[in-house]
Design a protein around this motif. Structure first.
Motif, PDB file in Angstrom:
ATOM      1  N   ILE A 176       0.848  -1.183   0.000  1.00 24.90           N
ATOM      2  CA  ILE A 176       0.000   0.000   0.000  1.00 24.90           C
ATOM      3  C   ILE A 176       0.890   1.241   0.000  1.00 24.90           C
ATOM      4  O   ILE A 176       1.706   1.430   0.899  1.00 24.90           O
ATOM      5  N   GLY A 177       0.719   2.062  -1.018  1.00 26.28           N
ATOM      6  CA  GLY A 177       1.478   3.297  -1.116  1.00 26.28           C
ATOM      7  C   GLY A 177       0.973   4.321  -0.108  1.00 26.28           C
ATOM      8  O   GLY A 177      -0.224   4.371   0.194  1.00 26.28           O
ATOM      9  N   LEU A 178       1.883   5.137   0.404  1.00 25.34           N
ATOM     10  CA  LEU A 178       1.500   6.136   1.398  1.00 25.34           C
ATOM     11  C   LEU A 178       0.533   7.166   0.818  1.00 25.34           C
ATOM     12  O   LEU A 178      -0.429   7.559   1.480  1.00 25.34           O
ATOM     13  N   GLU A 179       0.773   7.599  -0.402  1.00 25.69           N
ATOM     14  CA  GLU A 179      -0.129   8.568  -1.019  1.00 25.69           C
ATOM     15  C   GLU A 179      -1.510   7.954  -1.224  1.00 25.69           C
ATOM     16  O   GLU A 179      -2.537   8.597  -0.986  1.00 25.69           O
ATOM     17  N   GLU A 180      -1.533   6.695  -1.637  1.00 23.47           N
ATOM     18  CA  GLU A 180      -2.805   6.003  -1.838  1.00 23.47           C
ATOM     19  C   GLU A 180      -3.584   5.893  -0.524  1.00 23.47           C
ATOM     20  O   GLU A 180      -4.786   6.155  -0.470  1.00 23.47           O
ATOM     21  N   ALA A 181      -2.892   5.545   0.558  1.00 23.66           N
ATOM     22  CA  ALA A 181      -3.548   5.436   1.868  1.00 23.66           C
ATOM     23  C   ALA A 181      -4.026   6.802   2.348  1.00 23.66           C
ATOM     24  O   ALA A 181      -5.149   6.942   2.838  1.00 23.66           O
ATOM     25  N   GLY A 182      -3.191   7.815   2.205  1.00 24.96           N
ATOM     26  CA  GLY A 182      -3.566   9.161   2.632  1.00 24.96           C
ATOM     27  C   GLY A 182      -4.753   9.701   1.853  1.00 24.96           C
ATOM     28  O   GLY A 182      -5.662  10.320   2.419  1.00 24.96           O
TER      29      GLY A 182
END
Length: 174
Positions: free
Chosen positions: A17-23
């Protein structure tokens, strides 16, 4: 893999899970809840916000799924306020200064010129802030045109707006 804390970037990355995707998932959902549905999570801290992965498509790529906990602290905002907040976002996006001023004043009272900046720093482009206002903020001072009484009146307006503005701002990360 179960629930993953949004506050543990290394665990998110290790689970694909990418940080930008999660954010983006978290911010989009909290904004959608408030602006589209009128529901505000009253305690959106990292201990109440998790993601899990779900497989999607033929290739089975991992996609994050949002999990919100502590549903006892939700509150509902009035539809008129929700609609005005949506109109304010649109006015800021389209840089409509008169509509920004009208809607912000109804929400934040005497500090209405600064309210759009709480929604997004990009919204400075549609406000009537002066260089003196920005310089004062940069130096941690009140702008020359704002008094302590104005600050108190603004907080009173935010509290009494009938729309639980402070709760909405809190759910947006303030």
């Amino acid at each position: 893999p179960g629930l993953l804390r949004v506050s543990e970037p290394e665990v998110l990355r290790a689970n694909g899970i990418g940080l930008e995707e999660a954010g983006t998932l978290v911010s989009d959902r909290l904004a959608e809840m408030a602006l589209c549905e009128g529901h505000v999570h009253g305690d959106p801290h990292a201990g109440n916000i998790y993601v899990c992965t779900r497989r999607s498509g033929m290739l089975g790529g991992a996609r994050p799924c949002l999990v919100l906990l502590d549903h006892g602290l939700y509150h509902t905002i009035k539809d008129g306020f929700r609609t005005d907040l949506c109109r304010l976002f649109n006015a800021c996006i389209h840089r409509n200064p008169s509509e920004i001023a009208r809607l912000s004043e109804s929400i934040a009272g005497p500090m209405h010129r600064f309210f759009p900046l709480l929604l997004s720093p990009w919204f400075i482009l549609g406000t009537s802030l002066s260089w003196e206002d920005l310089d004062a903020a940069r130096n941690n001072r009140l702008p020359p045109s704002i008094t302590s009484k104005d600050v108190g009146s603004a907080f009173e307006a935010l509290h009494n707006s009938g729309g639980a503005v402070l709760g909405v701002l809190h759910s947006f990360g303030y």
